[in-house]
Structures are given as C-alpha cells and as structure tokens.
Design a protein around this motif. Structure first.
Motif, short mmCIF file in Angstrom:
data_model
loop_
_atom_site.label_atom_id
_atom_site.label_comp_id
_atom_site.label_asym_id
_atom_site.label_seq_id
_atom_site.Cartn_x
_atom_site.Cartn_y
_atom_site.Cartn_z
N ILE A 126 7.13 -0.56 -4.32
CA ILE A 126 6.93 -0.08 -2.94
C ILE A 126 6.06 -1.06 -2.17
O ILE A 126 6.35 -1.39 -1.01
CB ILE A 126 6.28 1.32 -2.96
CG1 ILE A 126 7.27 2.36 -3.50
CG2 ILE A 126 5.82 1.72 -1.56
CD1 ILE A 126 6.67 3.74 -3.70
N PHE A 127 4.99 -1.54 -2.80
CA PHE A 127 4.09 -2.48 -2.14
C PHE A 127 4.84 -3.74 -1.71
O PHE A 127 4.72 -4.19 -0.56
CB PHE A 127 2.95 -2.84 -3.09
CG PHE A 127 1.87 -3.70 -2.47
CD1 PHE A 127 0.76 -3.13 -1.88
CD2 PHE A 127 1.97 -5.09 -2.49
CE1 PHE A 127 -0.23 -3.92 -1.31
CE2 PHE A 127 0.99 -5.89 -1.93
CZ PHE A 127 -0.12 -5.30 -1.34
N TYR A 146 0.20 -0.79 9.68
CA TYR A 146 1.56 -0.29 9.92
C TYR A 146 2.35 -0.29 8.62
O TYR A 146 3.01 0.69 8.27
CB TYR A 146 2.27 -1.16 10.96
CG TYR A 146 3.74 -0.82 11.11
CD1 TYR A 146 4.15 0.28 11.85
CD2 TYR A 146 4.73 -1.60 10.50
CE1 TYR A 146 5.48 0.61 11.97
CE2 TYR A 146 6.06 -1.29 10.63
CZ TYR A 146 6.44 -0.19 11.36
OH TYR A 146 7.78 0.14 11.47
N GLU A 147 2.30 -1.41 7.88
CA GLU A 147 3.01 -1.49 6.60
C GLU A 147 2.49 -0.45 5.63
O GLU A 147 3.26 0.15 4.86
CB GLU A 147 2.84 -2.90 6.01
CG GLU A 147 3.55 -3.99 6.81
CD GLU A 147 3.14 -5.39 6.37
OE1 GLU A 147 3.90 -6.34 6.66
OE2 GLU A 147 2.06 -5.54 5.76
N MET A 148 1.18 -0.21 5.66
CA MET A 148 0.56 0.78 4.78
C MET A 148 1.13 2.17 5.06
O MET A 148 1.44 2.93 4.13
CB MET A 148 -0.95 0.78 4.98
CG MET A 148 -1.72 1.79 4.16
SD MET A 148 -1.77 1.36 2.42
CE MET A 148 -3.05 2.48 1.84
N ARG A 149 1.27 2.50 6.32
CA ARG A 149 1.79 3.83 6.67
C ARG A 149 3.21 4.00 6.16
O ARG A 149 3.58 5.05 5.62
CB ARG A 149 1.73 4.03 8.19
CG ARG A 149 2.08 5.46 8.61
CD ARG A 149 1.63 5.74 10.02
NE ARG A 149 1.62 7.17 10.31
CZ ARG A 149 0.90 7.73 11.26
NH1 ARG A 149 0.11 7.00 12.01
NH2 ARG A 149 0.94 9.03 11.46
N MET A 150 4.04 2.97 6.33
CA MET A 150 5.42 3.04 5.86
C MET A 150 5.47 3.12 4.33
O MET A 150 6.30 3.82 3.76
CB MET A 150 6.20 1.83 6.34
CG MET A 150 6.31 1.69 7.86
SD MET A 150 7.06 3.10 8.68
CE MET A 150 5.61 3.97 9.27
N ALA A 151 4.57 2.39 3.66
CA ALA A 151 4.55 2.39 2.20
C ALA A 151 4.13 3.75 1.66
O ALA A 151 4.71 4.26 0.70
CB ALA A 151 3.61 1.30 1.69
N LEU A 152 3.12 4.37 2.27
CA LEU A 152 2.68 5.69 1.84
C LEU A 152 3.79 6.71 2.03
O LEU A 152 3.99 7.60 1.19
CB LEU A 152 1.43 6.11 2.60
CG LEU A 152 0.15 5.33 2.32
CD1 LEU A 152 -1.00 5.87 3.17
CD2 LEU A 152 -0.21 5.40 0.84
N SER A 155 6.98 6.06 1.94
CA SER A 155 7.96 5.78 0.90
C SER A 155 7.53 6.37 -0.44
O SER A 155 8.36 6.76 -1.26
CB SER A 155 8.17 4.27 0.77
OG SER A 155 9.12 3.96 -0.23
N ALA A 156 6.21 6.43 -0.66
CA ALA A 156 5.68 7.01 -1.89
C ALA A 156 5.62 8.53 -1.83
O ALA A 156 5.23 9.18 -2.81
CB ALA A 156 4.29 6.45 -2.17
N CYS A 168 -5.25 2.61 -5.68
CA CYS A 168 -6.37 3.56 -5.65
C CYS A 168 -6.14 4.65 -4.61
O CYS A 168 -6.45 5.82 -4.84
CB CYS A 168 -7.68 2.83 -5.35
SG CYS A 168 -8.18 1.68 -6.64
N CYS A 169 -5.60 4.27 -3.46
CA CYS A 169 -5.31 5.24 -2.41
C CYS A 169 -4.27 6.25 -2.88
O CYS A 169 -4.42 7.46 -2.70
CB CYS A 169 -4.83 4.51 -1.16
SG CYS A 169 -4.35 5.60 0.20
N LEU A 170 -3.20 5.77 -3.53
CA LEU A 170 -2.15 6.66 -4.01
C LEU A 170 -2.66 7.60 -5.10
O LEU A 170 -2.29 8.78 -5.15
CB LEU A 170 -0.97 5.85 -4.52
CG LEU A 170 -0.11 5.19 -3.43
CD1 LEU A 170 0.91 4.25 -4.06
CD2 LEU A 170 0.59 6.24 -2.58
N VAL A 171 -3.52 7.08 -5.98
CA VAL A 171 -4.10 7.92 -7.02
C VAL A 171 -4.91 9.05 -6.39
O VAL A 171 -4.81 10.22 -6.80
CB VAL A 171 -4.97 7.07 -7.97
CG1 VAL A 171 -5.80 7.98 -8.88
CG2 VAL A 171 -4.10 6.14 -8.80
N LYS A 172 -5.73 8.72 -5.39
CA LYS A 172 -6.55 9.73 -4.71
C LYS A 172 -5.68 10.78 -4.02
O LYS A 172 -5.91 11.99 -4.12
CB LYS A 172 -7.45 9.05 -3.68
CG LYS A 172 -8.72 8.43 -4.25
CD LYS A 172 -9.77 9.49 -4.52
CE LYS A 172 -11.13 8.85 -4.79
NZ LYS A 172 -12.16 9.87 -5.06
#
Length: 247
Positions: free
Chosen positions: A179-180, A194-200, A202-203, A233-237
C-alpha cells in the motif's frame, strides 16, 4: 490564499479526491494567485452546489484561515468531510500447520530456543529487513512501536509473539508495504499528507479532516512527509483502537 469553485452536485459527506478536480473545470478563481494575507473576489454564478477550495500560496504548507462568503440570495454552507469508518478484515485463521517450512525455519533462527519473539528481537528483525529496501525512507522502528505491534498481535498475553502470531503480523506488514509503495506517487520514499490519506483509505480507514490532521501532526516530519515506519505505526494504532471499539 487562492480560491476555486467547481460545481459539485451531490457531493455531501465525502472527501473529494484528486480525480474530481481533474474531471471538473473550475467555475471561478481568485483574480490573482498571490501571497497576501487576505484575498477577496466577487463572482456571479448560476444557482447550484459549489465547492470552495482555499489553498496556501506554497504547496505542502499548513495554515489557519477564515473563509467568509456573502451572497445576495439565501444560501447554506457545510464542510465536506468523511464519516469516520474502519473496514477491518477478519483476522487470519491459520495454524502452525499452515506455516510453510521456509518461514518456520526463519522463525526458529530469529526466535531462538524459546520459539517466541520478544519486543527487542522484533525491533532488530524489522529494522534489519527495512534497511534492505533502499526505496524507503525510515528512521527505524522504535521500542514503543514494536511494543504496540506485539500488543496488537499477542493473543495469549505472553508479551511475545509465537509462530502463528508472527506470521500474521508479517503478512500485515507486507500488505502495508505494498500500500505504501502504491501511494508514494512521486517515489520519494515518504508520503505527503494527501498520499497518506489515500493510503489509509486503501488500508480500510476513512478519517475525517480533524482526525487526519491529528494523524499527520503525530506521524509526519517537519516537511509533512510520512516515512514507512511511521506509516506502519499509525496503522497499528488505528487497528488497535478500532478493534477495541468494535468489541
């Protein structure tokens, strides 16, 4: 601060993506895109629903702003935003018999005689692996990050990861790595906000504007870039918090 306003029929309760602005031409813009404290403009538009987009003069800069809209006819305004949701996939149901021999052998070498991976061993493993990926920018995983991973995966309360628990975590990290890379659109090794928002998304995580700002402030560097270890770390949280909310 520049302002543009493409017509946006029926776009409530959604965060519009880049594709929307590529397909829809602006109906009006500020007359001069200039770095001033205050920008104002008077425009005439037919009745309809419009989206007003404030922007900073330089890209990837944070700023507070006040938006005032005066209309000759009665009008209503609202902020376009997502509802906070999480689409958590069902936990993998695998047994030790499902783990292939090559992964089992690797685990035995990493875990040692006790056949469990401690937080110290997990940190060493992840940082050793991530340094091999030269396309990623990272400061390495911290002890606190690895503790959070173990807390997420530890089903028996041992504060360590057994073979199956480590296999599931390993699969998650591999999926998050894909995903990253898919959302690092400029191949910079980090993700913009912006990319972070789209990646989250997608996850499986949709965040509203306020929560997304909190996430970026917590996990981004001074240039608002998020590297791979902070992304994980963000996804784990997020997964841990949403999992508790769904119990």
């Amino acid at each position: 601060m520049g302002v543009s306003g493409p017509q946006a029929q029926g776009c409530q309760n959604v965060h519009l993506k880049k594709e929307f602005f590529l397909r829809n031409q602006s109906r009006a813009r500020s007359e001069t895109f200039i770095n001033l404290r205050e920008v104002s403009n008077k425009i005439r538009l037919p009745p309809g629903e419009y989206l007003i987009v404030p922007s900073t003069f330089e890209p990837h800069k944070e700023s507070d702003f006040v938006l005032r809209v005066f209309t000759e006819k009665q009008s209503d305004t609202e902020e376009l935003d997502e509802e906070i949701t999480a689409d958590l996939t069902d936990e993998e149901e695998i047994s030790e018999d499902d783990v292939d021999s090559s992964f089992r052998n690797m685990f035995q070498q990493l875990a040692g005689e006790d056949m469990e991976i401690s937080v110290f061993e997990l940190r060493t493993i992840l940082n050793r692996v991530i340094t091999r990926h030269k396309d990623l920018k990272t400061d390495g995983f911290s002890m606190d990050s690895c503790r959070n991973m173990i807390n997420l995966m530890d089903k028996d309360g041992s504060a360590r990861l057994g073979l199956v628990e480590f296999q599931i975590l390993w699969n998650k990290i591999r999926s998050w790595l894909t995903i990253f890379r898919n959302h690092d659109l400029d191949s910079s090794g980090t993700m913009s906000s912006y990319e972070m928002r789209m990646a989250l998304e997608s996850a499986g995580f949709k965040l509203n504007n306020k929560l997304h700002q909190v996430v970026v402030a917590r996990y981004a560097d001074a240039d608002l870039g998020v590297d791979f270890d902070n992304f994980v770390c963000c996804l784990v949280k997020l997964e841990a918090m949403f999992s508790k909310c769904q119990l």
